[in-house]
Design a protein around this motif. Structure first.
Motif, PDB file in Angstrom:
ATOM      1  N   GLY A  61       0.831  -1.201   0.000  1.00  0.00           N
ATOM      2  CA  GLY A  61       0.000   0.000   0.000  1.00  0.00           C
ATOM      3  C   GLY A  61       0.866   1.253   0.000  1.00  0.00           C
ATOM      4  O   GLY A  61       2.052   1.196  -0.337  1.00  0.00           O
ATOM      5  N   SER A  62       0.279   2.363   0.410  1.00  0.00           N
ATOM      6  CA  SER A  62       0.953   3.640   0.173  1.00  0.00           C
ATOM      7  C   SER A  62       2.265   3.802   0.927  1.00  0.00           C
ATOM      8  O   SER A  62       3.146   4.521   0.473  1.00  0.00           O
ATOM      9  CB  SER A  62       0.010   4.789   0.486  1.00  0.00           C
ATOM     10  N   ASN A  65       4.647   1.970  -1.554  1.00  0.00           N
ATOM     11  CA  ASN A  65       4.670   2.228  -3.004  1.00  0.00           C
ATOM     12  C   ASN A  65       5.167   3.624  -3.354  1.00  0.00           C
ATOM     13  O   ASN A  65       5.158   4.005  -4.523  1.00  0.00           O
ATOM     14  CB  ASN A  65       3.289   1.951  -3.632  1.00  0.00           C
ATOM     15  N   ASP A  75       0.287  -0.283   6.068  1.00  0.00           N
ATOM     16  CA  ASP A  75      -0.289  -1.582   5.732  1.00  0.00           C
ATOM     17  C   ASP A  75       0.833  -2.604   5.694  1.00  0.00           C
ATOM     18  O   ASP A  75       1.841  -2.392   5.018  1.00  0.00           O
ATOM     19  CB  ASP A  75      -0.959  -1.531   4.351  1.00  0.00           C
ATOM     20  N   ALA A 137      -0.775  -7.992  -3.518  1.00  0.00           N
ATOM     21  CA  ALA A 137      -0.713  -6.581  -3.116  1.00  0.00           C
ATOM     22  C   ALA A 137       0.735  -6.139  -2.912  1.00  0.00           C
ATOM     23  O   ALA A 137       1.100  -5.011  -3.239  1.00  0.00           O
ATOM     24  CB  ALA A 137      -1.528  -6.348  -1.854  1.00  0.00           C
ATOM     25  N   ASN A 140       2.094  -5.664  -6.517  1.00  0.00           N
ATOM     26  CA  ASN A 140       1.662  -4.449  -7.226  1.00  0.00           C
ATOM     27  C   ASN A 140       2.185  -3.183  -6.531  1.00  0.00           C
ATOM     28  O   ASN A 140       2.377  -2.149  -7.170  1.00  0.00           O
ATOM     29  CB  ASN A 140       0.157  -4.423  -7.531  1.00  0.00           C
ATOM     30  N   THR A 141       2.465  -3.297  -5.236  1.00  0.00           N
ATOM     31  CA  THR A 141       3.120  -2.194  -4.534  1.00  0.00           C
ATOM     32  C   THR A 141       4.506  -1.943  -5.128  1.00  0.00           C
ATOM     33  O   THR A 141       4.896  -0.796  -5.371  1.00  0.00           O
ATOM     34  CB  THR A 141       3.233  -2.520  -3.018  1.00  0.00           C
ATOM     35  N   LYS A 162      -4.394  12.414  -5.663  1.00  0.00           N
ATOM     36  CA  LYS A 162      -4.899  11.787  -4.435  1.00  0.00           C
ATOM     37  C   LYS A 162      -5.396  12.833  -3.438  1.00  0.00           C
ATOM     38  O   LYS A 162      -6.430  12.646  -2.797  1.00  0.00           O
ATOM     39  CB  LYS A 162      -3.779  10.969  -3.768  1.00  0.00           C
ATOM     40  N   LYS A 166      -9.152  13.062  -2.042  1.00  0.00           N
ATOM     41  CA  LYS A 166      -9.475  12.987  -0.624  1.00  0.00           C
ATOM     42  C   LYS A 166     -10.261  14.221  -0.166  1.00  0.00           C
ATOM     43  O   LYS A 166     -11.250  14.098   0.546  1.00  0.00           O
ATOM     44  CB  LYS A 166      -8.196  12.805   0.221  1.00  0.00           C
ATOM     45  N   SER A 179     -10.445   3.887  -5.317  1.00  0.00           N
ATOM     46  CA  SER A 179      -9.376   3.727  -4.322  1.00  0.00           C
ATOM     47  C   SER A 179      -8.150   4.533  -4.753  1.00  0.00           C
ATOM     48  O   SER A 179      -7.991   4.880  -5.928  1.00  0.00           O
ATOM     49  CB  SER A 179      -8.992   2.259  -4.200  1.00  0.00           C
ATOM     50  N   SER A 180      -7.272   4.778  -3.799  1.00  0.00           N
ATOM     51  CA  SER A 180      -6.004   5.459  -4.115  1.00  0.00           C
ATOM     52  C   SER A 180      -5.219   4.655  -5.138  1.00  0.00           C
ATOM     53  O   SER A 180      -4.571   5.214  -6.031  1.00  0.00           O
ATOM     54  CB  SER A 180      -5.160   5.597  -2.854  1.00  0.00           C
ATOM     55  N   TYR A 181      -5.268   3.356  -5.000  1.00  0.00           N
ATOM     56  CA  TYR A 181      -4.575   2.469  -5.937  1.00  0.00           C
ATOM     57  C   TYR A 181      -5.076   2.723  -7.368  1.00  0.00           C
ATOM     58  O   TYR A 181      -4.281   2.835  -8.306  1.00  0.00           O
ATOM     59  CB  TYR A 181      -4.844   1.034  -5.477  1.00  0.00           C
ATOM     60  N   HIS A 296      -9.784  -8.126 -13.281  1.00  0.00           N
ATOM     61  CA  HIS A 296     -10.192  -7.291 -12.173  1.00  0.00           C
ATOM     62  C   HIS A 296     -10.298  -5.838 -12.648  1.00  0.00           C
ATOM     63  O   HIS A 296      -9.319  -5.258 -13.103  1.00  0.00           O
ATOM     64  CB  HIS A 296      -9.065  -7.423 -11.151  1.00  0.00           C
ATOM     65  N   LEU A 298     -10.823  -2.148 -11.491  1.00  0.00           N
ATOM     66  CA  LEU A 298     -10.818  -1.344 -10.257  1.00  0.00           C
ATOM     67  C   LEU A 298     -11.958  -0.338 -10.220  1.00  0.00           C
ATOM     68  O   LEU A 298     -12.239   0.255  -9.188  1.00  0.00           O
ATOM     69  CB  LEU A 298      -9.480  -0.653 -10.081  1.00  0.00           C
ATOM     70  N   ARG A 300     -14.970  -1.337 -10.645  1.00  0.00           N
ATOM     71  CA  ARG A 300     -16.181  -2.138 -10.383  1.00  0.00           C
ATOM     72  C   ARG A 300     -17.019  -1.592  -9.235  1.00  0.00           C
ATOM     73  O   ARG A 300     -18.212  -1.864  -9.146  1.00  0.00           O
ATOM     74  CB  ARG A 300     -15.813  -3.601 -10.111  1.00  0.00           C
TER      75      ARG A 300
HETATM   76  P1  GTP Z   1      -3.875   5.655   0.925  1.00  0.00           P
HETATM   77  O1  GTP Z   1      -3.983   4.784   2.139  1.00  0.00           O
HETATM   78  O2  GTP Z   1      -5.147   6.296   0.521  1.00  0.00           O
HETATM   79  O3  GTP Z   1      -2.777   6.655   1.003  1.00  0.00           O
HETATM   80  O4  GTP Z   1      -3.468   4.721  -0.299  1.00  0.00           O
HETATM   81  P2  GTP Z   1      -2.987   3.229  -0.504  1.00  0.00           P
HETATM   82  O5  GTP Z   1      -1.909   3.275  -1.545  1.00  0.00           O
HETATM   83  O6  GTP Z   1      -2.660   2.541   0.767  1.00  0.00           O
HETATM   84  O7  GTP Z   1      -4.156   2.580  -1.272  1.00  0.00           O
HETATM   85  P3  GTP Z   1      -5.338   1.620  -0.993  1.00  0.00           P
HETATM   86  O8  GTP Z   1      -5.735   1.710   0.423  1.00  0.00           O
HETATM   87  O9  GTP Z   1      -6.293   1.915  -2.098  1.00  0.00           O
HETATM   88  O10 GTP Z   1      -4.749   0.182  -1.301  1.00  0.00           O
HETATM   89  C1  GTP Z   1      -3.802  -0.503  -0.544  1.00  0.00           C
HETATM   90  C2  GTP Z   1      -3.142  -1.575  -1.387  1.00  0.00           C
HETATM   91  O11 GTP Z   1      -4.026  -2.680  -1.608  1.00  0.00           O
HETATM   92  C3  GTP Z   1      -2.766  -1.110  -2.773  1.00  0.00           C
HETATM   93  O12 GTP Z   1      -1.553  -0.449  -2.825  1.00  0.00           O
HETATM   94  C4  GTP Z   1      -2.709  -2.410  -3.518  1.00  0.00           C
HETATM   95  O13 GTP Z   1      -1.431  -2.989  -3.322  1.00  0.00           O
HETATM   96  C5  GTP Z   1      -3.710  -3.316  -2.834  1.00  0.00           C
HETATM   97  N1  GTP Z   1      -4.882  -3.612  -3.706  1.00  0.00           N
HETATM   98  C6  GTP Z   1      -4.989  -4.626  -4.579  1.00  0.00           C
HETATM   99  N2  GTP Z   1      -6.154  -4.693  -5.190  1.00  0.00           N
HETATM  100  C7  GTP Z   1      -6.865  -3.698  -4.723  1.00  0.00           C
HETATM  101  C8  GTP Z   1      -8.195  -3.255  -4.975  1.00  0.00           C
HETATM  102  O14 GTP Z   1      -8.965  -3.785  -5.773  1.00  0.00           O
HETATM  103  N3  GTP Z   1      -8.564  -2.192  -4.288  1.00  0.00           N
HETATM  104  C9  GTP Z   1      -7.748  -1.603  -3.393  1.00  0.00           C
HETATM  105  N4  GTP Z   1      -8.175  -0.553  -2.754  1.00  0.00           N
HETATM  106  N5  GTP Z   1      -6.510  -1.998  -3.131  1.00  0.00           N
HETATM  107  C10 GTP Z   1      -6.061  -3.029  -3.786  1.00  0.00           C
END
Ligand code: GTP
Ligand code: MG
Length: 335
Positions: A61-62, A65, A75, A137, A140-141, A162, A166, A179-181, A296, A298, A300
């Motif tokens: 996640g963020s 990444n 995360d 996850a 993809n990060t 972003k 927000k 989502s942010s992703y 998938h 995103l 959806r």
């Molecule tokens: P913020 O918390 O908003 O700063 O962003 P974040 O980058 O943590 O993004 P988010 O909470 O949207 O997603 C966290 C991680 O979950 C992403 O970086 C992906 O690695 C993983 N992910 C994989 N598939 C999905 C999906 O379908 N939706 C979301 N939200 N995340 C996914």
């Protein structure tokens, strides 16, 4: 219902670079915050290893990444080799152990779509979610982080998008927005499509990194140090890119037929993906292909009413970028 406009970039656009860069700078986490995240990860590793010596913890996640804002939660993914573990049991056991180690607000959410344990570390003040074996996850990060190394404008653009999402309330998947992703993928795709291109398509290049996760082969070119400077023939500034990004999503994206695909660096048609009909809750009103889980979408989560909200917000942002003397104020006005 939506406006189609042929827009030309305003003459004073580069005057807006500094305000955008200032916003970007104010959002990036300080080094000491990164150090605190590491400190927490080390503490968690110590706790986890007592029970599962072969387990590993990875940031995803963020926070992993490179698109994370200052003061955001982290995360963490716990990978345990054994495939047929009972996730709920592991999470409940983990929650007990964390509590004994004086972590606060420990809570196991075993029935969530992605089951997690939540906690807060009183010594760093950081909150954290831990999930189990969510290896896709983690991969993809890494892909997002690798793209961010190639051209600084990606990180700048994605932070601004972003931040806009927000403050405008369109970064809430449970309310049918993105989502942010998803927003980061939109930014990568947008920069792949500029002419000259600012980003390459790493999955179309020679494979230097490859893992297979849940039968999905994830492979791409990850030696990104050799690609620094890739986009230097394109001299567009951050203000121009923000303007063009919102114009694209307001006026030029073909919502009826198109799918954006970072995997191929192109636009695909909904027909070739078989994303033309609504199946269950998946409506495909805005289509963003996941780079690895290619079935998938995103988008959806977006429904009939939230697509309107999103498109109106894209139009609002594009209009502000077009006409407003001080776009940075209005663009980020809370809704
Ligand atoms: P913020 O918390 O908003 O700063 O962003 P974040 O980058 O943590 O993004 P988010 O909470 O949207 O997603 C966290 C991680 O979950 C992403 O970086 C992906 O690695 C993983 N992910 C994989 N598939 C999905 C999906 O379908 N939706 C979301 N939200 N995340 C996914
Ligand atoms: Mg997050």
């Amino acid at each position: 219902r939506y406006k189609k406009r042929q827009v030309a970039c305003r003459g004073d656009i580069d005057r807006l670079n500094n305000p955008f860069l200032e916003i970007y700078e104010s959002l990036i986490p300080a080094e000491e915050e990164k150090a605190k995240q590491k400190q927490l990860l080390t503490l968690l590793e110590k706790i986890v290893c007592k029970e599962w010596p072969d387990a590993r913890l990875c940031l995803y996640g963020s926070c992993g990444n490179s698109f994370g804002f200052s003061k955001s939660d982290i995360d963490v993914c716990l990978t345990i080799g054994d495939e047929d573990i009972n996730k709920s049991e592991v999470l409940l056991k983990l929650a007990d152990m964390l509590q004994l180690d004086n972590l606060q607000n420990v809570q196991a959410l075993t029935r969530a779509r992605v089951p997690i344990v939540k906690l807060m570390d009183p010594s760093t003040g950081i909150s954290c979610d831990i999930c189990i074996n969510n290896v896709l996850a983690v991969v993809n990060t890494k892909l997002l982080r690798d793209y961010a190394e190639i051209d600084l404008r990606l990180r700048q653009l994605a932070f601004i998008v972003k931040h806009w999402a927000k403050t405008r309330g369109v970064n809430e998947t449970y309310q049918g927005t993105l989502s942010s992703y998803a927003y980061v993928l939109m930014c990568i795709h947008f920069l792949q499509q500029r002419r000259p291109a600012i980003l390459p398509c790493l999955q179309e290049m020679k494979t230097t990194y490859s893992v297979t996760v849940d039968n999905v082969e994830c492979s791409y070119f990850d030696q990104v140090e050799s690609l620094i400077g890739f986009g230097s023939r394109n001299r567009e500034s951050i203000a121009q890119l923000v303007w063009a990004f919102f114009s694209y999503w307001a006026y030029f994206h073909n919502y009826a037929n198109d799918v954006i695909s970072v995997r191929t660096g192109t636009i695909l048609s909904k027909r070739t993906k078989d994303w033309t009909k609504r199946i269950g809750n998946d409506r495909h009103l805005i289509c963003i292909e996941d780079p690895f889980e290619i079935s998938h979408d995103l988008g959806r989560v977006v429904d009939k009413s939230s697509i309107r909200v999103l498109r109106e917000e894209f139009e609002r942002a594009a209009e502000i970028m077009q006409d407003d003397p001080n776009p940075c104020v209005k663009l980020f006005e809370p809704y």
